[in-house]
Design an enzyme around this catalytic site. Structure first.
Site: not given
Length: 567
Positions: A330-331
């Site tokens: 994920t970011d």
């Protein structure tokens, strides 16, 4: 150059021998385990290690967060530690983590020293799992929240500049040089390239992309990934995490989803597929990892939730349609709110804001995510397994991918770097020249009103910038008491002998507004041989164009060492 065996014997405290074969006894059991033996197949090593890991150790692999680097390369907590995030040793001890990203960092030599100290610390954990260090871009001329200050790293044009040049071989050269710099200090994961398409001109992250052309972006991204990773991931590779799947460019009204005022991603004209073209090229180039963006693909899937929580995007599109088997991370900051002085930056959990932290982790894992960026909360994954909400087998799927990447990069066999070699790699004249050349080539003609350019290109012209015929808005004489004008270069310090090349010709001039508050007008003038080599900007308050503030500043697109004498 120090040999691999000598470097290991110098840095590691776990060297053991069996039948004359030297290895690192990572679990300290006095035996040569399969995962400790470089001669064994990677898949066999993964399964052997996975079978020895506890639930907490598995969960620790699923999280990566920032780590500060002390200016002297030590590991102790220090008030002058640079960068965001907690101390890496504390996160290793408390959370069993072994992935970290570097923010702002000191000199290259100190990064290498810190990296070696950290790997020795990791050796002493129960299974001796090595650390993977990652970095955002730190090899470009500017610094922003999305790119780190270069410090000792070579200085190149931004990726948007590479797009302006359009030369994949130059991009490959850049990637290979930066790869050598990364490897020299122990950075083995690049949190780039960014292959989003700049189809919304108001979006704030355009400078980190390759422009709006999907085909050009795909071409340059391929060269970028191949330059960093090589033909196959190995001892000298830097793994690329290509972002932001499935394309973060089409933000509604350009409002970036780092913030809660975002309005989701939209695709006028049904152009969702167009944004996938660069990622298809990245998959062909075998990018080691992929990062989805925070954005919500409005109306494109069965639920309007952010990409990392969206099963249709991660499992359906990425895993099933494209058959992607690499790491999906994920970011940063999707699970936990960030507490800042006087404010709270909410987690970028768009569409699932109502869920608790543990529920967000569950939804992302069910969507197909392997790792959580910017988070240090593996206890949430442990809780999910212990309560039966997620099976341990599901965690094993992601841990296998993360361990595979460590084995492919050779980190289990030798995670250390030769600190004496750092000076040979950084500041190499060829690297400096190549970076400067990329900056000059990236200069782009935006406007040429009234055909002012080329400037002084007539027969017999010396092509020198003359103040006898000032550029629009430029004063005819210097009001600054310590500066004077000359036919050779507009503003300069006394004694300046810098001259434009005889064969130069003017290349670029345009006026821009910089701020309504200051109401300044800027004029840019650049000189070019074949490729521009100089860029100066004059600014002044609109109300007093001949005030003593002229010139406000004048700067070059070149590295500091090559700037003209007035800089």
């Amino acid at each position: 150059m120090m040999t691999n065996t000598r470097l290991l014997s110098q840095q590691s405290t776990l060297i053991a021998r069996e039948d004359g074969y030297a290895y690192r006894d990572l679990n300290k059991n006095g035996l040569l385990d399969v995962y400790e033996d470089p001669r064994q197949a990677i898949e066999a090593r993964i399964e052997d290690l996975l079978g020895q890991m506890t639930l907490e150790e598995k969960a620790g692999c699923l999280f990566i967060n920032g780590a500060g680097v002390n200016p002297d390369g030590s590991l102790e907590d220090a008030p002058d530690t640079r960068g965001f995030g907690q101390g890496a040793p504390g996160q290793i001890s408390a959370h069993r983590m072994n992935h970290f990203n570097l923010w702002e960092a000191p000199a290259a030599g100190m990064i290498a020293r810190w990296q070696n100290n950290l790997q020795r610390f990791a050796e002493q954990t129960r299974l001796g799992i090595p650390v993977t260090l990652a970095s955002d871009p730190r090899s470009h001329f500017s610094q922003s929240v999305f790119a780190m200050r270069a410090t000792d790293f070579s200085l190149w044009c931004e990726t948007l500049g590479f797009a302006a040049i359009g030369d994949p071989e130059l991009v490959r050269q850049f990637a290979e040089i930066v790869r050598r710099e990364y490897v020299a200090v122990g950075i083995r994961m690049a949190l780039h390239p960014q292959v989003d398409l700049a189809t919304e001109p108001r979006w704030a992250r355009i400078s980190g992309a390759f422009g709006e052309d999907a085909r050009l972006t795909a071409l340059l991204a391929t060269a970028y990934i191949e330059g960093f990773q090589g033909e196959a991931l190995g001892l000298g590779s830097v793994a690329c995490m290509t972002k932001h799947f499935p394309g973060g460019g089409p933000q509604q009204e350009g409002l970036d989803p780092h913030f809660e005022f975002q309005k989701g991603q939209i695709y006028p004209g049904g152009n969702f597929e167009y944004h996938l073209i660069p990622f298809e090229a990245a998959f062909t180039a075998q990018t080691a990892a992929v990062m989805p963006y925070y954005g919500v693909p409005m109306g494109q899937t069965d639920e309007d939730v952010a990409m990392s929580f969206n099963k249709t995007i991660i499992s359906g599109l990425l895993r099933e349609r494209y058959g992607y088997e690499g790491v999906v991370c994920t970011d940063w900051g999707l699970i936990t709110d960030t507490h800042l002085p006087g404010a709270i930056w909410p987690a970028r959990a768009w569409g699932v804001e109502h869920l608790s932290r543990v529920e967000r982790v569950r939804k992302a894992l069910e969507a197909g995510i392997d790792q959580f960026g910017g988070e240090s909360c593996p206890e949430l994954a442990v809780e999910l397994v212990k309560t039966g909400a997620i099976s341990e087998a599901r965690l094993d799927q992601s841990v296998r991918r993360l361990l595979r990447l460590k084995f492919q990069l050779g980190l289990f066999d030798n995670p250390f770097v030769d600190e004496a070699r750092v000076a040979e790699v950084f500041g190499h004249p060829a690297s400096v020249r190549a970076g400067v050349a990329s900056q000059t080539r990236a200069m782009t003609l935006l406007k040429n009103a009234d055909q002012v350019l080329p400037y002084g290109a007539g027969p017999g012209s010396t092509s020198r910038m003359s103040t006898r015929r000032p550029l629009p808005g430029m004063p005819r004489s210097s009001p600054h008491p310590r500066r004077r004008t000359s036919p050779s270069c507009g503003w300069r310090r006394p004694g300046c002998r810098w001259r434009l090349p005889t064969s130069s010709r003017a290349a670029f001039i345009t006026a821009i507004w910089t701020s309504r508050a200051t109401r300044r007008k800027a004029f840019w003038a650049c000189s070019e041989k074949r490729q521009p080599s100089l860029c100066c900007m004059w600014t002044a308050p609109r109300s007093s164009p001949r005030s003593t503030t002229w010139p406000k500043r004048c700067w070059s697109s070149l590295a500091p060492a090559t700037r003209p004498c007035w800089m």
